[in-house]
Design an enzyme around this catalytic site. Structure first.
Site, PDB file in Angstrom:
ATOM      1  N   LYS A  68       0.851  -1.193   0.000  1.00 21.46           N
ATOM      2  CA  LYS A  68       0.000   0.000   0.000  1.00 21.46           C
ATOM      3  C   LYS A  68       0.885   1.240   0.000  1.00 21.46           C
ATOM      4  O   LYS A  68       1.602   1.499   0.972  1.00 21.46           O
ATOM      5  CB  LYS A  68      -0.892   0.033   1.244  1.00 21.46           C
ATOM      6  CG  LYS A  68      -1.957   1.131   1.133  1.00 21.46           C
ATOM      7  CD  LYS A  68      -2.652   1.404   2.437  1.00 21.46           C
ATOM      8  CE  LYS A  68      -1.987   2.494   3.240  1.00 21.46           C
ATOM      9  NZ  LYS A  68      -1.922   3.805   2.582  1.00 21.46           N
ATOM     10  N   GLY A 120       7.190   5.303   7.875  1.00 21.39           N
ATOM     11  CA  GLY A 120       6.217   6.362   8.107  1.00 21.39           C
ATOM     12  C   GLY A 120       6.459   7.016   9.450  1.00 21.39           C
ATOM     13  O   GLY A 120       7.579   6.987   9.969  1.00 21.39           O
ATOM     14  N   THR A 155       2.408   6.055  14.011  1.00 20.60           N
ATOM     15  CA  THR A 155       1.819   4.942  13.239  1.00 20.60           C
ATOM     16  C   THR A 155       2.636   3.673  13.463  1.00 20.60           C
ATOM     17  O   THR A 155       2.072   2.580  13.596  1.00 20.60           O
ATOM     18  CB  THR A 155       1.768   5.285  11.732  1.00 20.60           C
ATOM     19  OG1 THR A 155       1.211   6.589  11.587  1.00 20.60           O
ATOM     20  CG2 THR A 155       0.931   4.299  10.963  1.00 20.60           C
ATOM     21  N   GLU A 166      10.678   1.696   9.869  1.00 15.56           N
ATOM     22  CA  GLU A 166      11.599   2.824   9.641  1.00 15.56           C
ATOM     23  C   GLU A 166      10.787   4.090   9.884  1.00 15.56           C
ATOM     24  O   GLU A 166       9.879   4.407   9.122  1.00 15.56           O
ATOM     25  CB  GLU A 166      12.165   2.750   8.217  1.00 15.56           C
ATOM     26  CG  GLU A 166      13.451   3.529   8.071  1.00 15.56           C
ATOM     27  CD  GLU A 166      13.224   4.968   7.685  1.00 15.56           C
ATOM     28  OE1 GLU A 166      13.209   5.829   8.606  1.00 15.56           O
ATOM     29  OE2 GLU A 166      13.045   5.240   6.490  1.00 15.56           O
ATOM     30  N   CYS A 203      13.404  11.735   5.941  1.00 17.98           N
ATOM     31  CA  CYS A 203      13.659  11.388   7.340  1.00 17.98           C
ATOM     32  C   CYS A 203      15.125  11.580   7.701  1.00 17.98           C
ATOM     33  O   CYS A 203      15.468  11.657   8.878  1.00 17.98           O
ATOM     34  CB  CYS A 203      13.204   9.961   7.618  1.00 17.98           C
ATOM     35  SG  CYS A 203      13.922   8.781   6.466  1.00 17.98           S
ATOM     36  N   GLU A 253       9.777  16.013  15.169  1.00 19.64           N
ATOM     37  CA  GLU A 253      10.059  15.977  13.735  1.00 19.64           C
ATOM     38  C   GLU A 253       9.129  16.941  12.998  1.00 19.64           C
ATOM     39  O   GLU A 253       7.915  16.794  13.044  1.00 19.64           O
ATOM     40  CB  GLU A 253       9.863  14.555  13.198  1.00 19.64           C
ATOM     41  CG  GLU A 253      10.328  14.430  11.764  1.00 19.64           C
ATOM     42  CD  GLU A 253      10.189  13.021  11.201  1.00 19.64           C
ATOM     43  OE1 GLU A 253       9.153  12.379  11.448  1.00 19.64           O
ATOM     44  OE2 GLU A 253      11.120  12.582  10.497  1.00 19.64           O
TER      45      GLU A 253
HETATM   46  O1  TXE Z   1       2.512   9.294   8.161  1.00 21.83           O
HETATM   47  P1  TXE Z   1       1.814   7.901   8.391  1.00 21.83           P
HETATM   48  P2  TXE Z   1       1.853  10.707   7.877  1.00 21.83           P
HETATM   49  C1  TXE Z   1       6.644  11.456   9.621  1.00 21.83           C
HETATM   50  C2  TXE Z   1       6.624  12.958   9.427  1.00 21.83           C
HETATM   51  C3  TXE Z   1       5.192  13.258   9.178  1.00 21.83           C
HETATM   52  C4  TXE Z   1       4.541  12.269  10.103  1.00 21.83           C
HETATM   53  C5  TXE Z   1       3.134  11.907   9.761  1.00 21.83           C
HETATM   54  O2  TXE Z   1       7.018  13.594  10.610  1.00 21.83           O
HETATM   55  O3  TXE Z   1       4.853  14.574   9.489  1.00 21.83           O
HETATM   56  O4  TXE Z   1       5.331  11.103  10.014  1.00 21.83           O
HETATM   57  O5  TXE Z   1       3.016  11.631   8.383  1.00 21.83           O
HETATM   58  C6  TXE Z   1      -0.042   4.328   6.454  1.00 21.83           C
HETATM   59  N1  TXE Z   1      -2.257   0.965   9.633  1.00 21.83           N
HETATM   60  N2  TXE Z   1       6.989  10.737   8.424  1.00 21.83           N
HETATM   61  O6  TXE Z   1       0.666  10.932   8.731  1.00 21.83           O
HETATM   62  O7  TXE Z   1       0.397   8.088   8.777  1.00 21.83           O
HETATM   63  C7  TXE Z   1      -0.366   5.528   5.584  1.00 21.83           C
HETATM   64  O8  TXE Z   1      -1.532   5.302   4.833  1.00 21.83           O
HETATM   65  C8  TXE Z   1      -1.467   0.755   8.566  1.00 21.83           C
HETATM   66  C9  TXE Z   1       8.323  10.180   8.392  1.00 21.83           C
HETATM   67  O9  TXE Z   1       1.651  10.855   6.440  1.00 21.83           O
HETATM   68  O10 TXE Z   1       2.712   7.133   9.259  1.00 21.83           O
HETATM   69  C10 TXE Z   1       0.904   5.622   4.752  1.00 21.83           C
HETATM   70  O11 TXE Z   1       0.859   4.677   3.702  1.00 21.83           O
HETATM   71  N3  TXE Z   1      -0.951   1.738   7.826  1.00 21.83           N
HETATM   72  C11 TXE Z   1       8.492   9.206   7.321  1.00 21.83           C
HETATM   73  C12 TXE Z   1       1.989   5.230   5.759  1.00 21.83           C
HETATM   74  O12 TXE Z   1       1.314   4.545   6.798  1.00 21.83           O
HETATM   75  C13 TXE Z   1      -1.206   2.999   8.195  1.00 21.83           C
HETATM   76  C14 TXE Z   1       7.812   9.448   6.041  1.00 21.83           C
HETATM   77  C15 TXE Z   1       2.722   6.412   6.379  1.00 21.83           C
HETATM   78  O13 TXE Z   1       1.786   7.307   6.914  1.00 21.83           O
HETATM   79  C16 TXE Z   1      -2.001   3.284   9.318  1.00 21.83           C
HETATM   80  C17 TXE Z   1       6.482  10.011   6.222  1.00 21.83           C
HETATM   81  C18 TXE Z   1      -2.542   2.203  10.041  1.00 21.83           C
HETATM   82  N4  TXE Z   1      -3.328   2.364  11.107  1.00 21.83           N
HETATM   83  C19 TXE Z   1       6.143  10.645   7.377  1.00 21.83           C
HETATM   84  N5  TXE Z   1      -2.082   4.627   9.447  1.00 21.83           N
HETATM   85  C20 TXE Z   1       9.846   8.594   7.157  1.00 21.83           C
HETATM   86  N6  TXE Z   1      10.246   7.771   8.122  1.00 21.83           N
HETATM   87  O14 TXE Z   1      10.528   8.787   6.171  1.00 21.83           O
HETATM   88  C21 TXE Z   1      -1.363   5.171   8.440  1.00 21.83           C
HETATM   89  N7  TXE Z   1      -0.846   4.193   7.672  1.00 21.83           N
END
Ligand code: TXE
Length: 480
Positions: free
Chosen positions: A174, A227, A231, A249, A283, A384
């Site tokens: 996904k 992400g 999460t 990660e 990140c 962050e």
């Molecule tokens: O991330 P999410 P978001 C950090 C960055 C950002 C914050 C939130 O600080 O501001 O995270 O970003 C999926 N079960 N990073 O809200 O929600 C979601 O659909 C399963 C750092 O966009 O963590 C997406 O595909 N999956 C980072 C993925 O998780 C779920 C890069 C990431 O989204 C879910 C991005 C659930 N319950 C944001 N909820 C890095 N490490 O590089 C969400 N998702």
């Protein structure tokens, strides 16, 4: 309007619920397409396809798996321009960045793991004196889930799915609901390369709907996730009772530590990149800049001058250094941090405002921002931000800067600028991070372990680490 569909069993499908989400273009703020909000039923269909494909895929020879993955890599290269434009439109990143970094790296991921799997070996141990030999099988796990974020869409999507596929697993993946486009386009490329149906399945939708259905599925054996930390913690909680294997990660709040003895010009140019590449939405970006007091004033003046010259513009324009942030909500979140920093006595040296780009007034543009702070404890240095915002502050001693660098909940990467070898060796040991770069930033060799400590995650990706994650070691002991 572009209508994205799920890719299941080698074919494109509407979501069973017929529920669709809007897809926004960050550069214009306009809706330009729709994506499925897939339900449990769609994930179940993807699971059935993956499970049916597994017996053949897991026993396909390594040479054939390798050939197919390398073929996909070549087709990504053929489609470089189309994929770069799609990535830029979907994410807001400058098209020249997508063309130089994101899409070539997606191709490299396929080529690298296509080759790596032919080199991946297991161990054997002769039990001398017991007339026995042990050998270790490295078996694929079965059906695995890969969930990726929006900042480096195809780059990180493929960073997860390719080692899983190389190791013989079938995948349900996904991409982020905010940037689904290039993962959608990959389906056709996989078909053209001849990847058997069901080996890779891509389902689209919200994290709380589609993502949740993946992590809750009792027969999906492992989750590889990149992400947010929140999460990641949620996924760990859901997965724990089912004993799923997890690779997480998560976020970073990385220090960029600059000593007076560094190569100044290289440091300055690289620091500009490590601060603002991809609108600071990586990140690994070095968002906390610590500068030795002896060169602090010089650095501050030179850095701010360079930052003021960065051009914020429409991502399709070749001379844009900084494109749009990924969403309106994210832009507001980043601006909220800037306001909070000002309230906590941070001094905004440049930037800090939303930018109105002519003809694209509703796009999510923000000035690159530098904030001078006096304490590492302030909110902007602890959380962050994930935007084009960095802080700078001076330090007086090595001990002091190591303490500040480590005084955050994250531990992903750290960058160190110095020509002192002993200091390099000492500090590389002391810094709490999964990756330490010395006199460079984001130089990636795909063989090396990649991941974070503390709240930056669990497990390592990259090279054989990824192939180990996506396989189960089974020891066989034969008495002869
Ligand atoms: O991330 P999410 P978001 C950090 C960055 C950002 C914050 C939130 O600080 O501001 O995270 O970003 C999926 N079960 N990073 O809200 O929600 C979601 O659909 C399963 C750092 O966009 O963590 C997406 O595909 N999956 C980072 C993925 O998780 C779920 C890069 C990431 O989204 C879910 C991005 C659930 N319950 C944001 N909820 C890095 N490490 O590089 C969400 N998702």
């Amino acid at each position: 309007m572009e209508k994205i569909k799920n890719f299941i069993n080698g074919q494109y499908h509407d979501p069973i619920s017929k529920e669709w989400l809007d897809n926004y273009c960050p550069a214009t703020g306009a809706i330009y397409g729709s994506i499925p909000n897939s339900s449990k039923a769609d994930v179940e269909n993807a699971y059935i396809a993956a499970q049916s494909a597994f017996p053949n895929w897991s026993t396909t020879s390594l040479e054939e798996r390798s050939r197919l993955l390398i073929k996909i890599s070549e087709l990504i290269e053929v489609n470089l321009e189309r994929l770069s434009e799609a990535e830029s439109k979907d994410n807001g990143k400058p098209v020249n960045l997508a063309r130089r970094i994101d899409i070539p790296r997606a191709a490299s991921n396929f080529r690298f793991f296509g080759n790596a799997i032919t080199q991946f070996s297991s161990e054997s141990h002769e039990s001398i004196g017991h007339d026995a030999i042990n050998y270790t099988l490295r078996q694929p796990l079965g059906v695995v889930g890969c969930i990726s974020p929006w900042n480096l869409p195809l780059y990180l999507f493929t960073w997860k799915i390719v080692p899983a596929l190389a190791a013989g697993n079938c995948v349900i993946a996904k991409p982020s609901e905010i940037t689904p486009m290039t993962a959608y386009l990959l389906g056709d490329i996989c078909n053209e390369a001849g990847l058997p149906p069901g080996v890779l399945n891509v389902v689209h939708g919200l994290g709380t709907t589609t993502g949740q259905a993946i992590i809750e599925h009792p027969d999906i054996k492992a989750i590889s996730f990149t992400g947010g930390t929140k999460t990641g913690a949620h996924i760990a909680k859901v997965a724990a009772p089912m004993f799923k294997k997890l690779s997480l990660e998560l976020g970073g709040k990385n220090p960029n530590i600059i000593f007076g003895d560094c190569d100044y010009e290289t440091m300055l140019d690289t620091t500009l990149r490590s601060s603002f590449s991809n609108q600071g939405q990586i990140c690994l970006c070095g968002s906390r800049i610590f500068v030795e007091a002896s060169i602090y004033d010089r650095f501050k003046a030179d850095f701010v001058t360079k930052v003021k010259h960065l051009r914020v513009g429409h991502p399709s324009q070749e001379d844009s250094d900084i494109g749009a942030l990924v969403s309106e909500a994210h832009l507001e979140k980043v601006m909220g941090y800037i306001k909070m920093a000002a309230k906590e006595n941070g001094k905004i040296l440049c930037g800090g405002h939303r930018v109105t780009v002519k003809d694209y007034e509703k796009g999510y543009y923000l000035e690159p921002t530098v904030i001078e702070i006096s304490s590492n404890d302030c909110t902007i240095n602890q959380e962050e931000v994930f935007g084009p915002v960095v802080t700078i502050m001076p330090f007086n001693s090595e001990d002091e800067v190591v303490r500040m660098a480590n005084s955050v909940k994250y531990g992903l990467s750290a960058t160190l600028w110095t020509n002192d070898l002993k200091r390099t060796m000492r500090m590389s040991h002391q810094l709490e991070a999964g990756i330490v770069w010395v006199n460079t930033w984001m130089m990636r060799d795909l063989r090396t372990p990649f991941g974070g400590t503390k709240s930056s995650g669990v497990g390592r990706e990259g090279g054989f680490e990824a192939l180990r994650f996506f396989t189960e070691p089974k020891n066989v002991c034969i008495k002869y």
